[in-house]
Structures are given as structure tokens and as C-alpha cells.
Design a protein around this motif. Structure first.
Motif, PDB file in Angstrom:
ATOM      1  N   VAL A 294       0.831  -0.867  -0.117  1.00 23.54           N
ATOM      2  CA  VAL A 294       0.032  -0.013   0.039  1.00 23.54           C
ATOM      3  C   VAL A 294       0.853   1.261  -0.041  1.00 23.54           C
ATOM      4  O   VAL A 294       0.701   2.719  -0.829  1.00 23.54           O
ATOM      5  CB  VAL A 294      -1.400   0.614   0.886  1.00 23.54           C
TER       6      VAL A 294
ATOM      7  N   ALA B  55      -3.594   1.628  -9.168  1.00 20.52           N
ATOM      8  CA  ALA B  55      -4.205   1.616  -8.198  1.00 20.52           C
ATOM      9  C   ALA B  55      -4.693  -0.143  -8.379  1.00 20.52           C
ATOM     10  O   ALA B  55      -5.348  -0.703  -7.241  1.00 20.52           O
ATOM     11  CB  ALA B  55      -5.768   1.881  -9.078  1.00 20.52           C
TER      12      ALA B  55
ATOM     13  N   LEU C 283      -2.759  -1.625  -5.836  1.00 20.27           N
ATOM     14  CA  LEU C 283      -2.860  -0.947  -4.386  1.00 20.27           C
ATOM     15  C   LEU C 283      -4.212  -2.492  -4.216  1.00 20.27           C
ATOM     16  O   LEU C 283      -4.415  -1.981  -2.673  1.00 20.27           O
ATOM     17  CB  LEU C 283      -3.433  -0.257  -4.621  1.00 20.27           C
ATOM     18  N   PHE C 284      -5.045  -2.195  -4.473  1.00 24.62           N
ATOM     19  CA  PHE C 284      -6.186  -3.422  -4.461  1.00 24.62           C
ATOM     20  C   PHE C 284      -5.735  -4.323  -4.195  1.00 24.62           C
ATOM     21  O   PHE C 284      -5.738  -4.598  -2.473  1.00 24.62           O
ATOM     22  CB  PHE C 284      -7.056  -2.981  -5.504  1.00 24.62           C
TER      23      PHE C 284
ATOM     24  N   GLY D 260     -15.274  -1.379  -6.407  1.00 23.70           N
ATOM     25  CA  GLY D 260     -13.587  -1.121  -6.817  1.00 23.70           C
ATOM     26  C   GLY D 260     -13.605  -0.911  -8.005  1.00 23.70           C
ATOM     27  O   GLY D 260     -12.789   0.211  -8.719  1.00 23.70           O
TER      28      GLY D 260
ATOM     29  N   PHE E 214     -12.503   2.447 -10.769  1.00 25.30           N
ATOM     30  CA  PHE E 214     -10.933   1.540 -11.522  1.00 25.30           C
ATOM     31  C   PHE E 214     -11.438   2.335 -12.652  1.00 25.30           C
ATOM     32  O   PHE E 214     -10.813   3.171 -13.449  1.00 25.30           O
ATOM     33  CB  PHE E 214     -10.578   0.970 -10.996  1.00 25.30           C
TER      34      PHE E 214
ATOM     35  N   VAL F 107      -1.930   6.217  -9.434  1.00 27.31           N
ATOM     36  CA  VAL F 107      -1.830   7.066  -8.547  1.00 27.31           C
ATOM     37  C   VAL F 107      -1.850   7.935  -8.238  1.00 27.31           C
ATOM     38  O   VAL F 107      -2.826   9.042  -7.911  1.00 27.31           O
ATOM     39  CB  VAL F 107      -3.441   6.459  -7.827  1.00 27.31           C
TER      40      VAL F 107
END
Lengths: 482, 102
Positions: free
Chosen positions: B24, B30, B33-34, B78, B82, B94
Motif C-alpha cells: 500500500v 490502483a 494497491l487493491f 472498486g 477503476f 494514482v
């Protein structure tokens, strides 16, 4: 039947959400959908008032608790939902093809927030937390400016997901040490658990998800960005309604962890909370000094206010909790007033720079007066609730002997005067810019809502006894549980 | 369950959580991160199941079922967001958010 009566507020809001969903499928117009939602939220507020004096456990014992504390918080949430819906009949800066859907998501999220205030079991708490969060993620994307909306939603959602994952990990510690997911059993096992440092680490991690909703340092990064990039009514919702539930859960968790009998490891939790509060206040106020956007400024101000609330929370006392409940009601009204002005001024603007407020006094004396009351409240000037509420918050910490902390908080409040007054200076002393000299005429409903909110801010500031007694009774009910 | 397996499971869970947190903090895409967040959730899941076995109660296992369901819903919301982001920007990095800063 009695059980149904106990969960009447949540049930009403849920049913209203389902009804609104049905209306969306039937393809009714914006106005009709909004009317159904507004009626539903008013009914929900009524249901909260009906259940205000009730106590009980509608489901399996220990999972879900209805008492004066939870019902008071639900009433505040329902009232705030009504106020947010007042701003949403033709929501500014939302995508036209999607703005019908705004009331549905607002109702759904409010139902989740209401469940959060009553949940006394970890699974229920987690589900309520996520139920309240997802609809809001979806709403931010519906900004008229698609780029801004999707960027804001991505940031908010990723940070929210991290916070809730941390919460879950903390829950796993607590579950592992105590072997139960019921808060009442955890509270009963506390004398034994309290001596284990891992329990306090777990509790702190568990609080992360709620500190995130409250926008306390170090979970504050989202607040200015999200306020800035959300459609104005959605930002209003995030800034008012969702704060109340987060504060309710924090109060409940700290009550579980024990008042006045904090062990040595409990002290560590307090020190962490103090450090977070100082960091949040200082950072929020200093960053707000240089903001040019009104909603972003309110975002940093929210971080600072989260700090003020934790100043009282760390006292671990019923006095501190009462002060928090009292301040929350007032804070909600003040923040709503400021966002109401932002909504009205920003009806045709994607963002609301402070300069857009220029000449507000000439464009709409009513809005300018509301802004004056709201900003006075946030600054903490008498005769508003901001002054007396902060007084209560700080005196709770003083009673606990935290003189230095209160001094820092007071210095912070003094710094904050500068940027709040700058907003008022722009609104009252500057001439309006050429392109927006038109008269602003809020709808009668907005005017009514603004009058109610201003009345609450002034009433609580001048005669706090009534609200203080309700808050004190609610905290007694909360304390009696654990 | 033996004591050594219990400890090994907890260490694995802590490892997964750490990898998730580091991801993270360092990843900038993105989707990455997810995935890091999903790792953190799975770390919590593993810890719950382990503790449930240790205490001989089923609550932890039930909680895991709920978490997995919520995570699936989270993936739905999510990924939709995206996709909305990708449509307007054609990439998912991001740190290149030029409209929002601070």
C-alpha cells in the motif's frame, strides 16, 4: 412485535431505500424519487423520536443494543440525513443521468451508520461499517466532472479499504486473546486482557477504521481531497452524517475499554490518542491557513475538529464522553450550515473557491448571515455552541490533569481564528466578481433547514442545559452497559 | 492443532499483513494497491481461522465467511470505480492525480 419496534428507525430507512430503488426501476423523475426519499427520511426521524426512550436487544443477546445512547445518535443521524436531502432535490454538480440515484445511496449509507451506533459485536460492527462506506464510494464517482469524481472516489475508496483492513486485523487480535466477538464478554474479560500489551495494540488497530471516518491523523489524507472532489451534497453527507456514527463507535469502544480504571497498558493507549490529537489539531489548522478552496478548507478544519474531540475522548471519563456527544450535535449543525452555503454558492461551479464567496452579503443576506453563524461556531466564538462545546471538551481534559494538552488545543483554536475570519472577510467586505453578481435565492426548504440549524447552534450555545442533560443521560445509559 | 502450526499460521498472517502494508505504501498502480489490500484482508482471515481453531469455537470461521463476502462486494465497487477512472485518464497510476493535491 416489540423487537420490530426497537429497530423501527433502521427498518424505516431500509424500507425507504428499497422503495426508492423500486422508483428508480420504474423510471420516475428526479423530483418524485426525491420526494419518496425525503418522506422516508422524515418517517425515519419520527421513528427515532418514538424509540428514543426504549431499551432492549432486538436480536440474539449481545449482538445489537438499543439504548438511549444509540437512539440519540440515530436521531442525530436521521436529522442530519433530512438536512442533507434538503440540499439534494436538484443536486448541484452531479451527472444529470445519475442524479436520481443520490437519495438511494444516501439512505442506504445512513441505515449502515445507524446500525453502527447500536452494534455491540465485532461482526455486526464490521458489516455496518462497510455498509455505510460502499454507497458513498459510489456517489463520489457521480460528479459532473468525471475526471474529478473518479479520481476522488479512487483515493477515498483505497484509503477506506486500507483502514477497514487494519480494523479487521485488530479485531483478529482481540478475538484471539479473548475468544469472543461480543463486546460485553470482552469487557468482562478486561481485567485479565488488560495486562496484555497485544490487546491494546489490537484495540488501537480496531479503532483505525473509525478514526478514518472521523479523519483523525494519520488517517486524515482523504478528507480535503474527498470534500473537494465530491459533489457538494455528498461532501455534506460525508462531513456530517458519517462523523456522528464514527464518534458513537469510538465512545462505545472506549467505554468498553473501561473508564477511570485504565491499567498501565491503558495509559499507553491514552498516550497514543494524545499524540494523534495533537498532530491532527496542529496539522489541520496549519494546512487550513493556506487553502484557497472553501470545501478543502472545511476538510482541514474537520481534521482539526477530530483532534479537539479526541482531546476529550482520551480522558476516558463519562464527563469527556458527555462533552463529545454534546459537541457532536453542535458540530453537525455548524458544518451543515457551512456546506449549505457552499452548495448554494456552488450550484453551477464544480469547485467552491473562497473567492466565490465574495460579496455574499450583497448576493444573499440570508446566506451571509448563516455563514456568519456557522463560521463563528466552528471558530468557537460565543454565543454559539462552538464556544460552550469546546469549553466542555477542554474542561473534561483539564479535570483529568492534562493541562499541556488543553494549552496546545487552545493555541490551535487561536490559530484557527485567522483562516475562519478570512472567509468572513471575503463574504462581507469584498465586492462580488463580475461573473457572479446574481442574486442567490435558496429554495424555501433550504431556508427552513438553515433556520433550524442556526437555531440549534445558537440555542445550544446560549442555553446548553437541555442538550447537556440529554447527552449526560445517554452516556449514563452507555456506561451502565459495561 | 499443534502449537507449532498455530504459531506458524500467525507468523504467516503477520507476514501477509506486512507485505500488504508495504504494498500500500510503495505501489502506485490502483490495481496493485487493491491487491495489497486484499492481502491484508486475507492476513486477517488467516488469523481469525487460526484463533478460532485455537479456542475451539466457530465464530472466527463465520467472521471469515462474512469478510470474504464483503471483500467480493468491495472488488465489485472498486473495479467499477477503476474502470470509470481508466475511461477518463487511460491509465491507473494514482500518483499522477493532477487535480487533487494535498
Amino acid at each position: 412485535m416489540a423487537n420490530v419496534l426497537l429497530i423501527l428507525p433502521e427498518l424505516t430507512i431500509f424500507l425507504a431505500a428499497i422503495l426508492v430503488f423500486k422508483c428508480l426501476i420504474l423510471g420516475l423523475s428526479v423530483l418524485h424519487v426525491w420526494r419518496v426519499a425525503f418522506a422516508g427520511s422524515l418517517l425515519g426521524l419520527g421513528a427515532c423520536l418514538i424509540t428514543l426512550g426504549m431499551t432492549g436487544e432486538p436480536f440474539h443477546p449481545g449482538i445489537y443494543r438499543v439504548d438511549l445512547f444509540s437512539q440519540l445518535m440515530k436521531t442525530v443521524i436521521a436529522a442530519a440525513l433530512v438536512l442533507v436531502l434538503v440540499l439534494s432535490d436538484s443536486p448541484p454538480v452531479m451527472r444529470r443521468d445519475a442524479w436520481r440515484e443520490l437519495p438511494f445511496f444516501l439512505l442506504l449509507s445512513s441505515a449502515g451508520l445507524m446500525m453502527m451506533t447500536s452494534a455491540t459485536e465485532l461482526i455486526t460492527l464490521y458489516l455496518a461499517l462497510e455498509l455505510s462506506a460502499f454507497p458513498v464510494y459510489a456517489l463520489i464517482v457521480l460528479h459532473r466532472d468525471r475526471r474529478m469524481g473518479s479520481e476522488g472516489a479512487t483515493k477515498y475508496m483505497l484509503q477506506g479499504m486500507v483502514a477497514s483492513a487494519v480494523t479487521l486485523y485488530g479485531m483478529s487480535f482481540i478475538f484471539g486473546l479473548s475468544g469472543t466477538t461480543y463486546l460485553s464478554e470482552i469487557a468482562a474479560a478486561l481485567p485479565e486482557l488488560g495486562s496484555q500489551p497485544l490487546f491494546w495494540v489490537g484495540l488501537l488497530l480496531l479503532l483505525a477504521g473509525f478514526l478514518f471516518k472521523l479523519a483523525l491523523f494519520p488517517f486524515h489524507f482523504w478528507a480535503p481531497d474527498t470534500y473537494f472532489s465530491s459533489p457538494h451534497p455528498v461532501a455534506t453527507f460525508i462531513a456530517t452524517v458519517s462523523k456522528v456514527a464514527a464518534i458513537a463507535v469510538l465512545c462505545r469502544m472506549v467505554a468498553v475499554a473501561g473508564w477511570n480504571e485504565a491499567s498501565i497498558d491503558g495509559e499507553t493507549l491514552r498516550i497514543v490518542l494524545i499524540v494523534l490529537a495533537v498532530a491532527a489539531m496542529t496539522l489541520g489548522n496549519l494546512a487550513a491557513l493556506v487553502q484557497k478552496d472553501f470545501k478543502r478548507l472545511l476538510g482541514y478544519s474537520a481534521i482539526a475538529h477530530a483532534g479537539y474531540i479526541v482531546v476529550a475522548l482520551q480522558a476516558f471519563s463519562s464527563l469527556g464522553h458527555t462533552a463529545i456527544v454534546f459537541y457532536t450535535i453542535g458540530y453537525l449543525a455548524m458544518t451543515w450550515i457551512c456546506f449549505m452555503v457552499a452548495c448554494e454558492v456552488g450550484r453551477n461551479r464544480d469547485t467552491v473557491p473562497v473567492s466565490a464567496l465574495a460579496g455574499l452579503w450583497q448576493r444573499s443576506p440570508m446566506l451571509a448571515l448563516c455563514l456568519l453563524i456557522g463560521i463563528f461556531g466552528l471558530t468557537g466564538l460565543p454565543p454559539t455552541v462552538g464556544f460552550i462545546g469546546k469549553w466542555f471538551l477542554f474542561s473534561a481534559a483539564l479535570e483529568d490533569g492534562q493541562f499541556l494538552l488543553v494549552l496546545i488545543a487552545a493555541l490551535n483554536s487561536a490559530v484557527a481564528v485567522y483562516y475562519y475570519m478570512r472567509v468572513l472577510r471575503v463574504a462581507y467586505l469584498l465586492e462580488p466578481a463580475k461573473e457572479d453578481t446574481g442574486i442567490l435565492a435558496p429554495s424555501p426548504l433550504v431556508v427552513t433547514g438553515a433556520m433550524v440549524a442556526c437555531l440549534v447552534v445558537l440555542w445550544m450555545g446560549v442555553a446548553p442545559n437541555y442538550f447537556w442533560e440529554i447527552a449526560a443521560e445517554a452516556i449514563v445509559a452507555l456506561g451502565a452497559t459495561y | 492443532m499443534g502449537e507449532s502450526i498455530f504459531e506458524a499460521n500467525l507468523i504467516l498472517s503477520l507476514f501477509l499483513f506486512t507485505v500488504g502494508i508495504l504494498g500500500v505504501m510503495w505501489k502506485r498502480n490502483a490495481i496493485s494497491l487493491f491487491m495489497s489490500v486484499e492481502l491484508m484482508l486475507n492476513a486477517a482471515n488467516l488469523a481469525f481461522v487460526t484463533f478460532a481453531f485455537q479456542h475451539g469455537i466457530i465464530d472466527g470461521g463465520i467472521l471469515v465467511l462474512f469478510i470474504m463476502t464483503v471483500a467480493a462486494a468491495e472488488a465489485g465497487v472498486g473495479l467499477a470505480i477503476f474502470i470509470a477512472l481508466f475511461r477518463v485518464r487511460r491509465h491507473l497510476r494514482v500518483d499522477e492525480h493532477d487535480m487533487l493535491h494535498g
